[in-house]
Motif scaffolding. Sequence first.
Motif, short mmCIF file in Angstrom:
data_model
loop_
_atom_site.label_atom_id
_atom_site.label_comp_id
_atom_site.label_asym_id
_atom_site.label_seq_id
_atom_site.Cartn_x
_atom_site.Cartn_y
_atom_site.Cartn_z
N SER A 16 35.20 51.70 30.90
CA SER A 16 35.00 50.53 32.08
C SER A 16 34.37 51.52 33.18
O SER A 16 34.64 52.40 33.41
N GLN A 17 33.54 50.72 34.07
CA GLN A 17 32.98 51.26 35.20
C GLN A 17 33.11 50.29 36.72
O GLN A 17 32.72 49.20 36.36
N TYR A 18 33.81 50.62 37.56
CA TYR A 18 34.05 49.57 38.71
C TYR A 18 33.13 50.29 40.00
O TYR A 18 33.07 51.46 40.11
N VAL A 19 32.43 49.25 40.84
CA VAL A 19 31.86 49.74 41.91
C VAL A 19 33.15 49.30 43.07
O VAL A 19 33.35 48.05 43.22
N MET A 20 33.73 50.19 43.79
CA MET A 20 35.03 49.84 44.76
C MET A 20 34.25 49.83 46.08
O MET A 20 33.71 50.66 46.59
N GLU A 21 35.21 48.84 46.92
CA GLU A 21 35.06 48.85 48.33
C GLU A 21 36.41 48.86 48.69
O GLU A 21 36.92 48.06 48.71
N VAL A 22 36.80 49.87 49.75
CA VAL A 22 38.11 49.62 50.16
C VAL A 22 38.18 49.62 51.79
O VAL A 22 37.29 50.78 52.45
N ALA A 23 38.63 48.99 52.32
CA ALA A 23 38.66 48.62 53.60
C ALA A 23 39.38 49.62 54.56
O ALA A 23 40.19 50.18 53.89
N PRO A 24 39.13 49.91 55.82
CA PRO A 24 40.03 50.60 56.59
C PRO A 24 41.63 50.53 56.47
O PRO A 24 41.96 49.46 56.51
N GLY A 25 42.32 51.44 55.90
CA GLY A 25 43.90 51.07 55.80
C GLY A 25 44.07 50.82 54.42
O GLY A 25 45.52 50.62 54.25
N GLY A 26 43.07 50.45 53.42
CA GLY A 26 43.57 49.97 52.19
C GLY A 26 43.59 51.12 51.11
O GLY A 26 43.42 52.44 51.43
N GLY A 27 43.74 50.76 49.90
CA GLY A 27 44.12 51.65 49.02
C GLY A 27 45.04 51.30 48.01
O GLY A 27 45.65 50.29 47.97
N SER A 28 45.61 52.47 47.39
CA SER A 28 46.59 52.19 46.37
C SER A 28 47.61 53.63 46.13
O SER A 28 47.00 54.40 46.24
N ASP A 29 48.82 53.18 46.05
CA ASP A 29 49.80 54.07 45.53
C ASP A 29 50.05 54.26 44.29
O ASP A 29 50.72 55.10 43.56
N ALA A 30 49.59 53.19 43.45
CA ALA A 30 49.75 53.17 41.98
C ALA A 30 48.40 52.64 41.27
O ALA A 30 48.68 51.29 41.04
N PRO A 31 47.35 53.47 41.62
CA PRO A 31 46.10 52.77 41.17
C PRO A 31 45.79 52.63 39.47
O PRO A 31 45.04 51.60 39.11
#
Length: 278
Positions: free
Chosen positions: A67-82
């Motif tokens: 699979s392939q994703y194009v990701m966009e993470v806003a300031p302050g965003g993200g994941s501790d369990a991606p």
Amino acid sequence: MTSYHAPMGGLPPQTRLMTGRAVFTEAYAFIPRGVFSDIVTSALPGWSQTKLWMIARPMTGFSETFSQYVMEVAPGGGSDAPEPEAGAQSVLFVTHGEVWLSLDGQEHELGPGGYAYIPAGCRWRLHNGSHEPARFHWVRKLYEPAPGVAPPAAFVTNEREIAPMAMPDTGGRWATTRFVDPADLAHDMHVNIVTFQPGGLIPFEETHVMEHGLFVLEGKAVYKLNRDWVEVEAGDFMWLRAYCPQACYAAGPGPFRYLLYKDVNRHAKLRGPGAFGR
């Protein structure tokens, strides 16, 4: 200075003609840059202030390995369990902004051109601590162990740190930035960057077992996909099933570059979906 195309999202105006270049065939799919609007984005559990374009996923009878994703993470965003799948390995390639990546407790900062290989079972976290959106590709594949071969280790690098390898007898007009040694059998997938200088070409129709995802990072070209010649530009995505013939002619005024996925270094499966064994 190398630039990388990243989709900006939004929606096209109501005045735009709807006829475009998108096509899905028995051998390939072509997703042009104009399709990357907000209406086709998704969200993921465990990720905050994040949207993504899912441009490839395993599909029975088409492309089954990645699979392939194009990701966009806003300031302050993200994941501790991606990553919810324990057997999945990943490659991240940053095209815009900066991300903070933790791999088994080791902290890394990745900017444009940043590349990370994350093996299956590795504990990782990712966050955007900057003041602008971060955009990156996320390629996922279930790792296939091989007898007597130790699994690969995590690593982080940047495209600028790796010299492209020119293809033989091309005068440097066709070169590949290889993030993994092709002779290293621990890896069962490669995610590289292919660069064609103006006039560079693939002078034959490649026809092979590897599946491909090709996201155009820069420039323009005409690309042979199965029976069709397709004009491609930065921001377009080509998704090829196994044995889809392909060739290329770089016809633009500057370099033509794409991020390339392919599955490598493993036997063909004789049991399971698409096989004869039981």
